[in-house]
Design an enzyme around this catalytic site. Structure first.
Site, PDB file in Angstrom:
ATOM      1  N   GLY A  18       0.818  -1.212   0.000  1.00  0.00           N
ATOM      2  CA  GLY A  18       0.000   0.000   0.000  1.00  0.00           C
ATOM      3  C   GLY A  18       0.843   1.249   0.000  1.00  0.00           C
ATOM      4  O   GLY A  18       0.471   2.272   0.583  1.00  0.00           O
ATOM      5  N   TYR A 151     -15.449  -3.099   6.119  1.00  0.00           N
ATOM      6  CA  TYR A 151     -14.059  -2.754   6.412  1.00  0.00           C
ATOM      7  C   TYR A 151     -13.753  -2.969   7.888  1.00  0.00           C
ATOM      8  O   TYR A 151     -12.737  -3.573   8.257  1.00  0.00           O
ATOM      9  CB  TYR A 151     -13.824  -1.304   6.010  1.00  0.00           C
ATOM     10  CG  TYR A 151     -12.555  -0.666   6.511  1.00  0.00           C
ATOM     11  CD1 TYR A 151     -11.361  -0.817   5.809  1.00  0.00           C
ATOM     12  CD2 TYR A 151     -12.549   0.115   7.666  1.00  0.00           C
ATOM     13  CE1 TYR A 151     -10.195  -0.207   6.252  1.00  0.00           C
ATOM     14  CE2 TYR A 151     -11.397   0.727   8.115  1.00  0.00           C
ATOM     15  CZ  TYR A 151     -10.217   0.562   7.412  1.00  0.00           C
ATOM     16  OH  TYR A 151      -9.068   1.165   7.864  1.00  0.00           O
ATOM     17  N   ALA A 153     -15.273  -4.861  10.093  1.00  0.00           N
ATOM     18  CA  ALA A 153     -15.294  -6.279  10.442  1.00  0.00           C
ATOM     19  C   ALA A 153     -14.023  -6.979   9.980  1.00  0.00           C
ATOM     20  O   ALA A 153     -13.457  -7.824  10.687  1.00  0.00           O
ATOM     21  CB  ALA A 153     -16.523  -6.944   9.819  1.00  0.00           C
TER      22      ALA A 153
END
Length: 260
Positions: A18, A151, A153
């Site tokens: 990322g 997201y 969870a």
């Protein structure tokens, strides 16, 4: 051999996912500044990335691309920082989330980390050393049901998985920790505000206020900056944190109202 007095990472080989923008880019830059050789992984090449592999980590092919990059560019890995995450699901609560939405959220925010660990950690375990940081979110404790329930969870699952992994690999010299940011000033946060603004037909300022209210406010009075998260991660992968594993470190300006 560790040196608990230094934050330097000279000679360490790091993979940061990322890494094209925001927090991931800040982490990759900070590790390079500390002396590490960093392989940045993202779907798009960030400016000044140096060593880089373009990969979609939600696919097995993307994981294989990273493994190839580690072999060719680094020759091994000592540090893995998994920053990849986000949400593209529509706002509106649980009823609007389809099976496809749930699958997308889980593949991006949980399974990408699981698959990458499964690929890269065996070499760390064989060497008897390594440091892993998974970037989770305070939403694992404060889920925003309107905009990012899937997201939240998935990040809760990532945090629990990370604790189990830390307990498993710690005795073999590999440390695993979690960093859980709150509201960070990134382009992803801006995109979420835009989606909420469109869904609720309000201004971006009103959407931001709604988002802040749903989090319970930020006692510090401002969001954190990506560079501040990067500083925490750089500490956790350094020898100064050699006795720290299985922990979760929250950086949220005081948003979470409990000590944990």
């Amino acid at each position: 051999m560790t040196n608990p007095t230094t934050e330097r990472l000279d000679g360490r080989r790091a993979v940061v996912t990322g890494a094209s923008k925001g927090t991931g880019a800040a982490i990759a830059s900070r590790l390079r500044d500390r002396g590490a050789t960093v392989l940045s992984v993202a779907r798009t090449r960030p400016p000044g990335a140096g060593l880089f592999r373009r990969a979609d980590l939600t696919t097995p092919e993307g994981i294989a691309t990273v493994a190839e990059g580690v072999r060719q560019e680094l020759g091994g890995v000592d540090i893995l920082v998994h920053t990849l995450g986000g949400s593209s699901a529509p706002p509106g609560g649980f009823a609007v989330l389809t099976d496809r939405d749930w699958d997308t959220e889980l593949r991006l925010n949980l399974l990408a980390a699981v698959r990458l660990d499964r690929t890269l950690l065996p070499a760390m375990l064989e060497a008897g050393r390594g440091a892993v940081v998974h970037v989770s979110s305070i939403q694992r404790r404060l889920p925003l049901y309107d905009g990012t329930l899937g997201y939240a969870a998935a990040k809760a699952a990532l945090t629990t998985y990370s604790k189990g992994l830390a307990n498993e690999v710690g005795p073999r010299g590999v440390r695993v920790n979690v960093v859980s940011p709150g509201f960070i000033r990134t382009s992803a946060a801006d995109a979420l505000i835009e989606r909420m603004s469109a869904a609720h037909r309000c201004s971006p300022e009103q959407a931001l206020s709604r988002l802040m209210d749903s989090l319970g406010g930020i006692p510090l009075g401002r969001p954190a900056e990506p560079a501040e998260v990067a500083e925490l991660v750089a500490f956790l992968v350094s020898d100064r944190a050699a006795a720290i594993t299985g922990g979760e470190y929250t950086i949220d300006g005081g948003t979470v109202p409990t000590v944990g």
